[in-house]
Write an enzyme that holds these catalytic residues in place. Structure first.
Site, mmCIF file in Angstrom:
data_model
loop_
_atom_site.group_PDB
_atom_site.id
_atom_site.type_symbol
_atom_site.label_atom_id
_atom_site.label_comp_id
_atom_site.label_asym_id
_atom_site.label_seq_id
_atom_site.Cartn_x
_atom_site.Cartn_y
_atom_site.Cartn_z
ATOM 1 C CD GLU A 1 -7.194 -6.142 3.186
ATOM 2 O OE1 GLU A 1 -6.681 -5.679 3.624
ATOM 3 O OE2 GLU A 1 -7.593 -6.345 1.695
ATOM 4 N NE ARG B 1 -8.840 11.166 5.396
ATOM 5 C CZ ARG B 1 -9.054 10.327 6.701
ATOM 6 N NH1 ARG B 1 -8.515 10.164 7.033
ATOM 7 N NH2 ARG B 1 -10.492 10.795 6.450
ATOM 8 C CG ASP C 1 -3.244 4.256 0.329
ATOM 9 O OD1 ASP C 1 -3.735 4.337 -0.692
ATOM 10 O OD2 ASP C 1 -4.008 3.765 1.137
ATOM 11 C CG HIS C 2 0.718 5.015 5.211
ATOM 12 N ND1 HIS C 2 -0.132 6.023 6.470
ATOM 13 C CD2 HIS C 2 0.844 4.505 5.351
ATOM 14 C CE1 HIS C 2 -0.016 5.407 6.892
ATOM 15 N NE2 HIS C 2 -0.058 3.812 6.078
ATOM 16 C CB THR D 1 -9.476 1.328 7.116
ATOM 17 O OG1 THR D 1 -9.715 2.203 6.367
ATOM 18 C CG2 THR D 1 -11.408 0.895 7.509
ATOM 19 C CD GLU E 1 -7.028 -0.860 1.405
ATOM 20 O OE1 GLU E 1 -7.016 0.697 1.145
ATOM 21 O OE2 GLU E 1 -6.598 -2.000 1.573
ATOM 22 C CG HIS F 1 -5.714 -2.040 9.336
ATOM 23 N ND1 HIS F 1 -6.144 -1.162 8.358
ATOM 24 C CD2 HIS F 1 -5.698 -1.285 10.244
ATOM 25 C CE1 HIS F 1 -6.318 0.715 9.243
ATOM 26 N NE2 HIS F 1 -6.212 -0.050 10.712
ATOM 27 N N GLY F 2 -1.841 -2.903 9.780
ATOM 28 C CA GLY F 2 -1.180 -3.096 11.234
ATOM 29 C C GLY F 2 0.308 -4.331 10.896
ATOM 30 C CG HIS G 1 -8.512 3.172 1.421
ATOM 31 N ND1 HIS G 1 -8.301 3.744 2.322
ATOM 32 C CD2 HIS G 1 -9.509 4.344 0.491
ATOM 33 C CE1 HIS G 1 -9.922 4.153 2.628
ATOM 34 N NE2 HIS G 1 -10.708 4.203 1.885
ATOM 35 N NE ARG H 1 -8.297 7.464 4.175
ATOM 36 C CZ ARG H 1 -10.086 6.858 5.546
ATOM 37 N NH1 ARG H 1 -11.131 7.491 5.013
ATOM 38 N NH2 ARG H 1 -9.638 5.804 6.238
ATOM 39 C CG ASN I 1 -2.014 1.186 1.124
ATOM 40 O OD1 ASN I 1 -1.735 1.631 0.574
ATOM 41 N ND2 ASN I 1 -3.126 0.978 1.810
#
Length: 241
Positions: free
Chosen positions: A151, A49, A9-10, A101, A70, A191-192, A43, A45, A7
């Site tokens: 997922e 953002r 996104d960051h 999320t 996503e 996630h995480g 993702h 959104r 991912n």
């Protein structure tokens, strides 16, 4: 063998902090691909953002690996997915005020709605996944939507501070993987997850993909993106199919 999907996104979050042009998520996606990622996740959104529409379009045009999009289950996002045609869409819940999320999509009572939403996506040959909690009722509802994948949200496991709580959350995930396999769903995890807590899944069969972003980007600050992706990809290659 399970595979790594990264991912980015960051990377976009850092760019949008200054509303500038760097760092470039498309470049990060290419580097992750070259380092061993078998797919890229973004993702998009509703509030834009971090990832922007042009990021999705450019990654789809330039990367050779699979693009996973996503998105929320809205008419706008459905139209974008049908236009871009990613390899897979993953439906996730969205709340404007959340930093990331916070939980899985509620499928219970929405089976027909989600099935109708996914129908034109499936007609285009786009695969689908639902991001859900490790809950047997959610898994049973998910299969009624016609999705191929789920997922499982691993955030509660990853965030648990105490060993006993972490073990309880892990057991929920393991039971959910088994149930999903039994009823015909393919399973991704995300996630995480990081370089430590992922090790508890090393000998767990039936996991198709690991979706990882934050841990890789955090490691990349110190070691570089190429090394961070290679480290995670090599780790996952030792896992059971």
């Amino acid at each position: 063998m399970p595979v790594l999907v990264v991912n980015v996104d960051h990377v976009a979050t850092l760019r949008q902090a200054r509303r500038g042009i760097e760092p470039e998520p498309v470049t990060a996606a290419y580097m992750a691909e070259m380092a061993g990622a078998t797919g890229i996740i973004v993702h998009l959104r509703e509030d834009r953002r971090h990832i922007q529409d042009r990021d999705v379009e450019l990654i789809k045009q330039t990367c050779n690996t699979r693009l996973h999009l996503e998105m929320a289950a809205t008419d706008e996002m459905q139209g974008i997915a049908l236009k871009i045609e990613p390899e897979m869409v993953c439906l996730v819940p969205e709340k404007r005020q959340e930093l990331t999320t916070e939980g899985g999509l509620n499928c219970i009572g929405r089976e027909a709605e989600l099935k109708d939403f996914l129908a034109p996506i499936h007609e285009k040959g786009i695969r689908s996944s639902l991001f859900i909690d490790a809950d047997p009722k959610q898994i049973e509802a998910a299969i009624a939507t016609g999705t191929e994948f789920i997922e499982i949200h691993t955030g509660h496991y990853a965030d648990a501070k105490e060993y006993d709580n972490r073990r309880v959350e892990l057991e929920k995930i393991l039971k959910s993987i088994s149930l999903a396999k039994d009823i015909g769903l393919k399973v991704n995890l995300g996630h995480g997850l990081n370089y430590r807590n992922i090790l508890n899944f090393k000998d767990v069969p039936g996991i198709s993909e690991y979706s990882i972003g934050h841990a890789i980007m955090a490691r990349a600050i110190y070691l570089g993106l190429d090394r961070a992706v290679r480290d995670m990809a090599e780790l996952i290659r030792t896992f059971a199919d």
